[in-house]
Design an enzyme around this catalytic site. Structure first.
Site, PDB file in Angstrom:
ATOM      1  N   SER A 128       0.844  -1.195   0.000  1.00 37.87           N
ATOM      2  CA  SER A 128       0.000   0.000   0.000  1.00 37.87           C
ATOM      3  C   SER A 128       0.877   1.242   0.000  1.00 37.87           C
ATOM      4  O   SER A 128       1.970   1.237   0.581  1.00 37.87           O
ATOM      5  CB  SER A 128      -0.860  -0.032   1.268  1.00 37.87           C
ATOM      6  OG  SER A 128      -1.475   1.216   1.478  1.00 37.87           O
ATOM      7  N   TYR A 152      -1.951  -0.531  10.919  1.00 37.72           N
ATOM      8  CA  TYR A 152      -2.223  -1.197   9.627  1.00 37.72           C
ATOM      9  C   TYR A 152      -1.046  -0.992   8.675  1.00 37.72           C
ATOM     10  O   TYR A 152      -0.528  -1.936   8.084  1.00 37.72           O
ATOM     11  CB  TYR A 152      -3.513  -0.646   8.994  1.00 37.72           C
ATOM     12  CG  TYR A 152      -3.618  -0.990   7.523  1.00 37.72           C
ATOM     13  CD1 TYR A 152      -3.870  -2.293   7.110  1.00 37.72           C
ATOM     14  CD2 TYR A 152      -3.420  -0.014   6.536  1.00 37.72           C
ATOM     15  CE1 TYR A 152      -3.923  -2.621   5.757  1.00 37.72           C
ATOM     16  CE2 TYR A 152      -3.471  -0.325   5.199  1.00 37.72           C
ATOM     17  CZ  TYR A 152      -3.722  -1.630   4.806  1.00 37.72           C
ATOM     18  OH  TYR A 152      -3.761  -1.965   3.477  1.00 37.72           O
ATOM     19  N   LYS A 156       2.000  -3.616   6.805  1.00 33.37           N
ATOM     20  CA  LYS A 156       2.427  -3.699   5.397  1.00 33.37           C
ATOM     21  C   LYS A 156       3.930  -3.469   5.290  1.00 33.37           C
ATOM     22  O   LYS A 156       4.629  -4.155   4.554  1.00 33.37           O
ATOM     23  CB  LYS A 156       1.672  -2.658   4.556  1.00 33.37           C
ATOM     24  CG  LYS A 156       0.185  -2.930   4.408  1.00 33.37           C
ATOM     25  CD  LYS A 156      -0.076  -4.177   3.595  1.00 33.37           C
ATOM     26  CE  LYS A 156      -1.550  -4.523   3.516  1.00 33.37           C
ATOM     27  NZ  LYS A 156      -1.829  -5.817   2.874  1.00 33.37           N
TER      28      LYS A 156
END
Ligand code: NAD
Ligand code: WQD
Length: 350
Positions: A128, A152, A156
């Site tokens: 992302s 979050y 990643k």
């Protein structure tokens, strides 16, 4: 059908994964999906098979379940993996960080262990643009430092680090089948398949702009809050790089093909931005939405949302140069396809 090319799609019942299944099937791959259906419905996969008129194989398996996942690899002749499975709500990740580290990071560790045991070492990973964190530059290139700013995003960034370490280990101890890994850094995926049969089906009140706008336009939600009107952007609202989900998944097909070329012959782990390369403001999204659908989007300005950046977008030159990929669809296409999905499926897959 080419049985030599079987792709395992983790999280294949989800928003992006289901669109990837369509592209893979249409490109002649055999598709095996594992999904625990935590944030999706099997109905999406039924519709994938309807759209393509081709079958796929589904296992309701959690990727953290080593034995069940190994069983899938034992039964299916998997050649490569597209790894979409994961949790993605930024706000929830701040409240429940361990849930995110356990699902995303530990889940990926189990997947990688099972892949190594089965000697399947080609992987396309859903990363992302969030891994770029806060950066003074607004157009992101892949060589910028990584520095995610929420749990979050950190999952990643950690997974990217693990994958780079795995690939680096091949250089220390050369292997006959080195890891071949593409890290695809998505910008803001929106839109739906042009059939209107599959699309994004968020649980509860959406966090993201596009599903919120469609639910206001259809009357499910009363009003959109535009977070911030005083950013240093042309109209004062936040600017992002929106990308049609079908363009996005076509980038995955290009990546999986690239892993089989000379460029990756000796293995490697490489990051690519998948974005349109241009920014679009919240007010531009609303304006385009009203123009395409003829519906009014009620909105009012609200304070900035904590953690939001004013503006960022991709430099997608590397994906064009090395994967031969660039976006084809316009913002109008993204809005029209989202709207068709929403109108045809006001309750999502329910
Ligand atoms: P989604 O929630 O629709 O799809 C994820 C799928 O993974 C769901 O079907 C869910 O049930 C499944 N899943 C979750 N945990 C699992 C587990 N432990 N075992 C098996 N299945 C599991 O999300 P999406 O929008 O399709 O996102 C796909 C991937 O792309 C995610 O990894 C996400 O972080 C990443 N991504 C998404 C966006 C976005 O804006 N949608 C942007 C950048 C990156
Ligand atoms: C877009 C713009 C908001 C909702 C998130 C994740 C990111 C990535 C993609 C996974 C911003 C504004 C939004 C609303 C608004 N996901 N907005 N009113 O925040 O760019 O990215 O999804 O990797 O990690 O953070 O997307 O759609 O939430 O917001 O004004 O009700 O719309 O402020 O400018 P974001 P978004």
């Amino acid at each position: 059908m080419n049985s030599a090319k079987s792709v395992l799609v983790t999280g294949g019942a989800g928003y992006i994964g289901s669109h990837a299944c369509v592209e893979l099937l249409q490109a002649g791959y055999r598709v095996v999906v594992v999904d625990n259906l935590e944030n999706s419905k099997f109905e999406a996969l039924k519709r994938v098979q309807e759209i393509t008129d081709k079958p796929l194989t589904f296992y309701q398996v959690d990727i953290r379940d080593h034995a069940s996942l190994a069983d899938v690899f034992a039964k299916e002749a998997i050649t490569s993996v597209m790894h979409f499975a994961g949790l993605k709500a930024v706000g929830e990740s701040c409240e429940l960080p361990l849930k995110y580290y356990h699902n995303n990071v530990y889940g990926t560790i189990v997947l990688l262990q099972v892949m190594a045991e089965a000697n399947v070492k080609q992987l396309v990973f859903s990363s992302s643009a969030t891994v770029y964190g806060t950066n003074p530059q607004v157009q992101y290139t892949e060589d910028l430092p990584i520095g995610a700013v929420n749990p979050y995003g950190r999952t990643k960034a950690m997974i990217e680090d693990m994958l780079r370490d795995l690939s680096a280990a091949d250089a220390i101890k050369p292997s006959q089948s080195p890891w071949k890994i593409a890290l695809l850094r998505y910008f803001n995926p929106i839109g739906a398949h042009e059939s209107g049969r599959i699309g994004e089906d968020p649980n509860g009140i959406p966090n993201n702009l596009m599903p919120y706008v469609t639910q206001v336009a259809i009357g499910k939600l009363a009003q959109l809050s535009v977070f911030g009107d005083d950013y240093p952007t042309p109209d004062g609202t936040g600017v992002r790089d929106y990308i049609h989900v079908v363009d996005l998944v076509k980038g995955h097909i290009k990546a999986i093909q690239a892993l089989q070329t000379e460029k990756f012959a000796a293995g490697g782990c490489k990051a690519y931005n998948l974005g349109a390369g241009k920014g679009c403001s919240v007010l531009e999204i609303i304006g385009t939405f009203e123009k395409i659908t003829g519906r009014k989007v009620n909105y009012s300005f609200a304070p900035r949302r904590a953690g939001d950046l004013p503006e960022y977008y991709a430099n997608p030159a590397l994906a064009l140069q090395e994967l031969g990929w660039q976006v084809e669809k316009t913002l109008e296409d993204m809005v029209a396809d989202t709207w068709l999905w929403q109108v045809n499926n006001p309750q999502g897959y329910n």
